[in-house]
Scaffold this motif. Structure first.
Motif, PDB file in Angstrom:
ATOM      1  N   ARG A   1       0.855  -1.183   0.000  1.00 10.79           N
ATOM      2  CA  ARG A   1       0.000   0.000   0.000  1.00 10.79           C
ATOM      3  C   ARG A   1       0.893   1.236   0.000  1.00 10.79           C
ATOM      4  O   ARG A   1       1.803   1.339   0.808  1.00 10.79           O
TER       5      ARG A   1
ATOM      6  N   THR B   1      -1.799   6.370   2.453  1.00 16.01           N
ATOM      7  CA  THR B   1      -3.105   6.071   1.871  1.00 16.01           C
ATOM      8  C   THR B   1      -4.008   5.267   2.802  1.00 16.01           C
ATOM      9  O   THR B   1      -5.063   4.796   2.382  1.00 16.01           O
ATOM     10  N   ASP B   2      -3.608   5.114   4.041  1.00 13.05           N
ATOM     11  CA  ASP B   2      -4.470   4.413   5.003  1.00 13.05           C
ATOM     12  C   ASP B   2      -5.804   5.133   5.076  1.00 13.05           C
ATOM     13  O   ASP B   2      -5.865   6.361   5.150  1.00 13.05           O
ATOM     14  N   GLY B   3      -6.871   4.370   5.028  1.00 11.16           N
ATOM     15  CA  GLY B   3      -8.202   4.948   5.105  1.00 11.16           C
ATOM     16  C   GLY B   3      -8.762   5.406   3.770  1.00 11.16           C
ATOM     17  O   GLY B   3      -9.903   5.859   3.706  1.00 11.16           O
ATOM     18  N   TRP B   4      -7.966   5.330   2.699  1.00 11.45           N
ATOM     19  CA  TRP B   4      -8.468   5.736   1.377  1.00 11.45           C
ATOM     20  C   TRP B   4      -9.494   4.727   0.882  1.00 11.45           C
ATOM     21  O   TRP B   4      -9.406   3.529   1.152  1.00 11.45           O
TER      22      TRP B   4
END
Length: 84
Positions: free
Chosen positions: A56, A60-63
């Protein structure tokens, strides 16, 4: 993505891509892969190669899937680039 270019199937290019994949990606496609990343080349046939980068992109965590999809380019799909 279209038909592979003639040089992609050449024995010289294929051998070089296996011997020195980082250098080929940098010189031919302008893609830098840091030494901290493991690079493994699976050359199945002259017509097919598979590169999977199951990482990942940072930040971009939570995208949503839709937002992540926007990062994918043709070059990412053929394994000569990484998402920005």
């Amino acid at each position: 993505l279209g038909i592979a270019p003639f040089w992609y199937k050449s024995m010289e290019y294929r051998a070089r891509a296996v011997r020195e994949p980082r250098r080929v990606l940098q010189e031919e496609f302008g893609t830098f892969i840091p030494e901290t990343k493991n690079v493994v080349v699976h050359d199945s046939t002259a017509d097919h190669r598979y590169i999977v980068l199951p990482e990942r992109p940072a930040g971009t965590d939570g995208w949503s899937e839709e937002d992540l999809r926007k990062l994918v380019t043709r070059d990412c799909m053929i394994g000569v680039s990484v998402p920005d």
